[in-house]
Design an enzyme around this catalytic site. Structure first.
Site, PDB file in Angstrom:
ATOM      1  CG  ASN A 107      -1.823   1.152   1.352  1.00 43.86           C
ATOM      2  OD1 ASN A 107      -1.760   2.074   0.533  1.00 43.86           O
ATOM      3  ND2 ASN A 107      -2.698   1.129   2.341  1.00 43.86           N
ATOM      4  CE  LYS A 163      -0.786   1.934   5.827  1.00 42.89           C
ATOM      5  NZ  LYS A 163      -2.055   1.981   6.525  1.00 42.89           N
ATOM      6  NE  ARG A 218      -6.056   1.883  -0.115  1.00 43.28           N
ATOM      7  CZ  ARG A 218      -6.008   3.129   0.285  1.00 43.28           C
ATOM      8  NH1 ARG A 218      -4.878   3.669   0.657  1.00 43.28           N
ATOM      9  NH2 ARG A 218      -7.100   3.848   0.331  1.00 43.28           N
ATOM     10  CG  LEU A 274     -16.459   6.263  11.508  1.00 45.43           C
ATOM     11  CD1 LEU A 274     -17.181   6.444  12.836  1.00 45.43           C
ATOM     12  CD2 LEU A 274     -17.060   7.180  10.438  1.00 45.43           C
ATOM     13  N   GLY A 275     -11.794   6.838   9.925  1.00 46.01           N
ATOM     14  CA  GLY A 275     -10.374   7.038  10.227  1.00 46.01           C
ATOM     15  C   GLY A 275     -10.042   8.470   9.912  1.00 46.01           C
ATOM     16  CG  MET A 322     -11.472  10.955  17.480  1.00 41.28           C
ATOM     17  SD  MET A 322     -12.559  12.398  17.523  1.00 41.28           S
ATOM     18  CE  MET A 322     -13.384  12.287  15.940  1.00 41.28           C
ATOM     19  N   GLY A 377     -13.554   4.569  14.492  1.00 36.64           N
ATOM     20  CA  GLY A 377     -14.659   3.623  14.676  1.00 36.64           C
ATOM     21  C   GLY A 377     -14.314   2.505  15.641  1.00 36.64           C
ATOM     22  CG  ASN A 412      -8.971   2.519  18.601  1.00 37.27           C
ATOM     23  OD1 ASN A 412      -8.730   1.611  19.376  1.00 37.27           O
ATOM     24  ND2 ASN A 412      -8.505   2.557  17.358  1.00 37.27           N
TER      25      ASN A 412
END
Ligand code: AMP
Length: 414
Positions: free
Chosen positions: A7, A14, A99, A218-219, A293, A343, A345
């Protein structure tokens, strides 16, 4: 088979090596052997590699491009001291799965990479000017390092959403613009939403056609997906990842007139306004503090920062609106599934997003919600909740490895 999953971002790479084959896919016994991340390629790169169940290897050194980063990763992978079971030489890596962000309208499923596919990904640069060139760097680097003998596959972020009907993917602008330039909603995070659908199906013991859920990735980037009868029928990101939910630094849905208004008031170019909407908006723009976040929640919990709280509420509220909209257009959903960094955590965001959704029959168990963090897979709704609420850690790499394996073995893709 050992599949190298790659990726690549504009300055990052990654990877994971995943051991899988058709039987392991069937049994769900595929194994991740190692993983790694190279950041800041092009300058002093930051490296963290890890063999499963072993300590992390961390270092920093200059790496000039993605090829150098991949070579460095492979040197580590194949070093006898690294000791990855079954991976001793380059020939132990049987295939590579990439990816790939934008497949446009051509790619409705994963494909084996050949010159024609590379050309099509290049043609889609227009639609994904930041992402596709970065993904191509990974493909070129892998071709150089492995040669043409090792099969490579592209797994597209957009492919899962290719089942969206016209009513979902068209914008309310002249149809000719779709005809001429393919301006439409494509959606992203497809591999993640697909994994969530798959995992939910396994957890509930269902067939694919029985999956009716709203998946919430949700990242740093965030998107919602309406999955009906196992297929994506709508999603919140659009032609680019800017549309939909509010994100770390992206604004999400916005009246298009705002763009002209800002350009006029600030005397800025279109590029500058787009940069503002992509890089300085969202959680960062509202809080004026951070796009992260975790930090935002800390600002609220420790200092009662008003705008930090506003950013949390706006983020959660957007999610709720999409859940409501998809619930209506799908004609009901059996579950809502949260995934990705936030999402998985943030009980706070999950709570804000689900508050008031009891009108749809959604009931969160506060204790289960609070306890479900750090990559735990769990149901967080009460036993009487009409709509189940799940937290499912995403695993895009697994989907990429499996599709690559199927492609190499000429097995049908799901
Ligand atoms: P991703 O893009 O999926 O890696 O998600 C990154 C986002 O997840 C960032 O906003 C992080 O702050 C957030 N995140 C990660 N861990 C936590 C946590 N424990 N609490 C709240 N947010 C978190």
């Amino acid at each position: 088979m050992n599949i190298l999953v790659l990726n690549t971002g504009s300055s990052s790479l990654k990877f994971q090596i995943i051991k899988t084959d058709l039987e392991m896919i069937e049994q769900g016994t595929d194994e991740m052997l190692c993983k790694g991340l190279v950041e800041r390629i092009g300058s002093q790169a930051l490296i963290s590699f890890q063999v499963v169940n072993k300590p992390q290897f961390k270092t920093a050194l200059p790496l000039k491009d993605h090829r150098a980063a991949l070579k460095y990763a492979l040197d580590w992978i194949l070093n006898p001291e690294t000791q990855i079971p079954g991976v001793e030489s380059l020939t132990d890596i049987n295939a590579i799965g990439h990816r790939t962000v934008h497949g446009g309208e051509q790619f409705t499923n994963s494909v084996r990479i050949d010159e024609a596919v590379i050309k099509s990904i290049e043609d889609n640069i227009d639609l994904a000017p930041l992402h596709n060139p970065a993904n191509l760097k990974g493909i070129y680097a892998a071709k150089e390092v492995f040669g043409n003998q090792v099969p490579q596959a592209a797994i597209f972020d957009t492919a899962f959403h290719s089942t969206m009907p016209e009513v979902s993917f068209l914008y309310g602008i002249p149809y000719q613009l779709y005809r001429r330039f393919k301006i439409r909603k494509y959606g992203f995070h497809g591999t993640s939403h697909r994994y969530i659908g798959y995992r939910y199906r396994k957890l509930e013991g269902l067939r694919r056609e029985e999956v009716n859920i709203i998946s919430l990735h949700l990242g740093n980037g965030a998107s919602a997906c309406a999955i009906k009868k196992g297929k994506s029928v709508d999603t919140s990101m659009g032609m680019t990842p800017l549309e939909g939910l509010m994100m770390g630094t992206r604004c999400g849905d916005l009246d298009p007139s705002v763009i002209e208004f800002i350009a006029h008031k600030e005397n800025s170019t279109l590029e500058e306004v787009m940069q503002l909407l992509n890089k300085r908006s969202g959680l960062l723009g509202i809080s004026g503090l951070t796009h992260d976040m975790r930090d935002l929640e800390a600002e609220w919990n420790e200092y009662r920062d008003r705008r930090a709280k506003l950013a949390l509420d706006m983020f959660g509220n957007r999610i709720k609106k999409y859940v409501g909209a998809y619930y209506a257009t799908m004609g009901g959903a059996d579950a809502i599934c949260f995934t990705a960094g936030i999402g998985e955590n943030s009980p706070t965001i999950r709570k804000i997003a689900c508050e008031g959704l009891n009108v749809l029959g959604v009931e969160i168990d506060d204790k289960l919600n609070e306890e479900t963090i750090g990559g735990k897979e769990s149901i967080i709704s009460t036993p009487t909740s009409k709509v189940k609420v799940y937290v499912i850690p995403t695993n895009e790499e697994l989907i990429i490895a499996r599709d690559t394996c199927r492609i190499v073995l000429n097995a049908p893709l799901p």
